[in-house]
Write a protein that holds these residues in place. Structure first.
Motif, PDB file in Angstrom:
ATOM      1  N   ASP A  59      -0.559  -5.327  -1.001  1.00 35.62           N
ATOM      2  CA  ASP A  59      -1.687  -4.916  -2.066  1.00 35.62           C
ATOM      3  C   ASP A  59      -1.903  -3.325  -1.844  1.00 35.62           C
ATOM      4  O   ASP A  59      -3.363  -2.941  -1.689  1.00 35.62           O
ATOM      5  CB  ASP A  59      -2.904  -5.748  -1.882  1.00 35.62           C
ATOM      6  CG  ASP A  59      -3.740  -5.290  -3.008  1.00 35.62           C
ATOM      7  OD1 ASP A  59      -3.444  -5.206  -4.407  1.00 35.62           O
ATOM      8  OD2 ASP A  59      -4.731  -5.621  -2.607  1.00 35.62           O
ATOM      9  N   GLY A  60      -0.839  -2.320  -2.240  1.00 35.59           N
ATOM     10  CA  GLY A  60      -1.297  -1.066  -2.365  1.00 35.59           C
ATOM     11  C   GLY A  60      -1.310  -0.295  -0.786  1.00 35.59           C
ATOM     12  O   GLY A  60      -2.164   0.506  -0.640  1.00 35.59           O
ATOM     13  N   SER A  61      -0.755  -0.999  -0.100  1.00 39.38           N
ATOM     14  CA  SER A  61      -0.929  -0.709   1.431  1.00 39.38           C
ATOM     15  C   SER A  61      -0.381   0.955   1.639  1.00 39.38           C
ATOM     16  O   SER A  61       0.634   1.406   0.917  1.00 39.38           O
ATOM     17  CB  SER A  61      -0.003  -1.221   2.523  1.00 39.38           C
ATOM     18  OG  SER A  61      -0.456  -2.652   2.423  1.00 39.38           O
ATOM     19  N   THR A  62      -0.778   1.704   2.716  1.00 43.18           N
ATOM     20  CA  THR A  62      -0.626   2.933   2.985  1.00 43.18           C
ATOM     21  C   THR A  62       0.271   3.215   4.193  1.00 43.18           C
ATOM     22  O   THR A  62       0.807   4.234   4.571  1.00 43.18           O
ATOM     23  CB  THR A  62      -1.869   3.968   3.236  1.00 43.18           C
ATOM     24  OG1 THR A  62      -2.555   3.216   4.102  1.00 43.18           O
ATOM     25  CG2 THR A  62      -2.503   4.037   1.663  1.00 43.18           C
ATOM     26  N   ASP A  63       0.474   1.896   4.912  1.00 44.15           N
ATOM     27  CA  ASP A  63       1.308   2.045   5.987  1.00 44.15           C
ATOM     28  C   ASP A  63       2.671   1.226   5.515  1.00 44.15           C
ATOM     29  O   ASP A  63       3.175   1.117   4.759  1.00 44.15           O
ATOM     30  CB  ASP A  63       0.687   1.378   7.222  1.00 44.15           C
ATOM     31  CG  ASP A  63       0.293  -0.004   6.862  1.00 44.15           C
ATOM     32  OD1 ASP A  63       0.790  -0.678   5.851  1.00 44.15           O
ATOM     33  OD2 ASP A  63      -0.229  -0.785   7.838  1.00 44.15           O
ATOM     34  N   ASN A  64       3.480   0.796   6.683  1.00 43.60           N
ATOM     35  CA  ASN A  64       4.668   0.213   6.644  1.00 43.60           C
ATOM     36  C   ASN A  64       4.600  -1.271   6.375  1.00 43.60           C
ATOM     37  O   ASN A  64       5.602  -2.142   6.916  1.00 43.60           O
ATOM     38  CB  ASN A  64       5.451   0.578   7.710  1.00 43.60           C
ATOM     39  CG  ASN A  64       7.136   0.376   7.369  1.00 43.60           C
ATOM     40  OD1 ASN A  64       7.575   0.533   6.225  1.00 43.60           O
ATOM     41  ND2 ASN A  64       7.838  -0.057   8.612  1.00 43.60           N
ATOM     42  N   THR A  65       3.536  -1.606   5.838  1.00 43.86           N
ATOM     43  CA  THR A  65       3.511  -3.228   5.837  1.00 43.86           C
ATOM     44  C   THR A  65       4.617  -3.945   4.790  1.00 43.86           C
ATOM     45  O   THR A  65       5.396  -5.050   5.485  1.00 43.86           O
ATOM     46  CB  THR A  65       2.069  -3.605   4.723  1.00 43.86           C
ATOM     47  OG1 THR A  65       1.195  -3.332   5.804  1.00 43.86           O
ATOM     48  CG2 THR A  65       2.057  -5.168   4.865  1.00 43.86           C
TER      49      THR A  65
END
Length: 564
Positions: A59-65
């Protein structure tokens, strides 16, 4: 041969296991910046033989999810921006294919395969349409401070320990009927939808879970979204209407019934309120009750039509208004009972309540007996019965007397006789006796007040246990007092026995109407003998009894009168 049989058994078991897997299961994991834990959650889901696919919605993650999820073997669907947990669940559900869909949070540090399967099994076995989880954790402030109080108010039939659990599973057919909120209200929204739709929901215990505790700022956001969802659902399903409009109608209906009851009672029983005012109060209350009752029916139909689950709406209605409804029924019963006792006689309208006192006593065989007594209406004596009081059987039992006994009022003796068959609750009392007792024709005496009316009246009662006649003079009392048991013997044969309150003093014994001796009582047991011709009359007095009849002293009347 044994090897062949064993192989066939194994083959059949394996075939049955494959055949029994008639449900496909999808696991949907919403994730936002959860690269540290999403992999372990995916691994726990993929290890289950029940699970057919695992979908992660980034949902729009900013990490490496997303990368961590793909590496763990999940199908990843990306949102270009953070749209909220509910939106992620909705996306995952649309892209899933399973007959059963499991939703699991991505931030759980100790999610296991066993916990996931615990959510799935009740649905596969047909015991539930939806399962939600309960678990042990350190947090839970939003649940306790916002969700539970609001649910108790608007949806009191929902009694889950953890209504905001983020882990749940459901049949696809059930989820298709539900509205997915875009934010953190999605969890409680699905629970509310399931309840109103009448689905079977089970709360499954999955033990303890660990995840990072949210900050107060984040909890504030969650709380706002949960509160909004509950209130929106309450409005959508008519619960606010039920609490507001219907609640007001019920309360005003009860107020109308109460005014009607007050008016009716004031007309017949409250002398301080004029009869005209009582009629006005009754009519006002009746019109108010009818008006709001009709409004209540109209609002009820409106709520039921808007509700998806009729049974759940009825249950909630009962939960919220059951005490009020019972109060209304009690008031209606009181009014109907009172009005049902209306009597019209020679143009006069009166109310004679038919209810009475419940009397419980023990007969000689020690069997408990129940009886309803009174009330009694006073009427004039029949013609040529100026020295007779006709009294109902229940009333004479309350006075502890018998038919044929006599009472003395203002120096006159009155014999107690049975009432006529059609006058079971009428006491016919001559005018002289009415004046002495302070009664008027038409007075109604409750059974509990009967002894007060006859208090301090002197009576002669027959206490004989043989073919002799033995009268005992007593004073009727309103309560119990310390007394004694008296036994009367004639030539060593007991002929009478009675009990009564006994004060210290002298008591006169008569034989054939003649004073034959006195007993002096000083609180101790005593024996007294009277010699009358060839007969010996022995009187034993044994203290320790309690009674509501007091033995008449010498100054008050005849204690005993033995007729040989």
């Amino acid at each position: 041969m044994s090897w062949l049989i064993l192989m066939v058994v194994f083959f059949l078991c394996a075939f049955r296991a494959v055949k029994d897997k008639s449900h496909t299961v999808s696991v949907v994991i919403p994730a936002f910046n959860e690269e540290k834990t999403v992999g372990s959650v995916i691994e726990a889901a993929r290890k289950s033989d029940m699970v057919d696919e695992v979908i992660v919605v980034d949902d729009g993650s900013t990490d490496n999810t997303a990368g961590a999820a793909e590496e763990a073997g999940a199908t990843v669907i990306r949102h270009t921006s953070n749209r909220g947990k509910g939106a992620a669940l909705k996306t995952g559900f649309k892209h899933s294919r399973g007959d059963i869909v499991v939703f699991v949070d991505a931030d759980l540090e100790n999610m296991t395969t066993e916990k996931i399967e615990r959510m799935i099994k009740p649905i596969i076995t047909g015991r539930a349409d939806l399962t939600k989880t309960r678990f042990r954790r350190k947090a839970g402030r939003v649940t306790e401070l916002t969700a539970k109080p609001l649910l108790k108010f608007f949806f009191p039939e929902i009694k889950f320990e953890q209504p905001l659990s983020g882990q749940f599973a459901a049949k696809r057919s059930a989820l298709e009927k539900m509205k997915f909120e875009e934010d953190y209200g999605v969890d409680v929204g699905i629970v509310l939808d399931a309840d109103v739709l009448g689905l079977t929901v089970r709360e499954v215990d999955i033990g303890s879970i660990h995840h990072d505790m949210a900050s107060l700022k984040d909890l504030n956001v969650v709380a706002n979204e949960v509160v909004r969802t509950i209130v929106d659902r309450a409005l959508e399903y008519g619960r606010i209407t039920m609490m507001d409009s219907m609640g007001k109608s019920i309360r005003m209906c009860i107020l109308g019934l109460s005014l009607t009851t007050l008016g009716v009672f004031s007309i017949f029983f409250i002398r301080a309120i004029p009869a005209v005012l009582g009629v006005i109060i009754s009519l006002t209350g009746f019109i108010m009750a009818v008006y709001y009752f009709l409004r209540l029916i109209r609002r009820s139909i409106y709520v039921f039509r808007r509700s998806a689950g009729k049974l759940q709406t009825v249950r909630s209605f009962i939960y919220m208004h059951f005490p009020i409804l019972i109060s209304a029924l009690i008031l209606i019963a009181m009014i109907s009972t009172l009005l049902g006792a209306v009597e019209v006689d020679d143009g006069k309208i009166s109310i004679e309540p038919t209810s009475g006192n419940l009397i419980i006593w023990k007969k000689s065989n020690e069997n408990r007996t129940f009886d309803v007594r009174g009330p009694y209406r006073v009427d004039s004596a029949l013609e040529n019965e100026n020295n007779s009081i006709r009294i109902p059987e229940e009333a004479i039992n309350t006075l502890d007397l018998n038919y044929g006994d006599r009472i003395f009022l203002a120096g006159e003796a009155y014999t107690l006789n049975r009432t006529r068959e059609d006058e079971t609750n009428i006491m016919r009392v001559p005018s002289g006796a009415r004046n002495a007792l302070g009664l008027n024709v038409g007075d109604v005496i409750q059974d509990g007040n009967l002894r007060k009316v006859f208090s301090n009246v002197y009576a002669l009662r027959n206490i004989s246990d043989s073919n002799l006649t033995v009268y005992n003079g007593i004073i009727i009392q309103d309560d119990d007092s310390p007394g004694a048991e008296v036994r009367v013997y004639l030539d060593d044969r007991m002929v009478a026995r009675t009990t009564g309150a006994m004060e210290n003093g002298a008591y006169t014994v008569y034989v054939d109407g003649v004073a034959a001796g006195r007993i002096i009582f000083r609180g101790k047991d005593t024996d007294h003998r009277i010699y009358w011709g060839a007969h010996v009359i022995k009187i034993e007095v044994r203290s320790g009894a309690m009674d509501d009849m007091r033995f008449a002293k010498s100054s008050e009347g005849r204690f005993l009168n033995v007729w040989l």
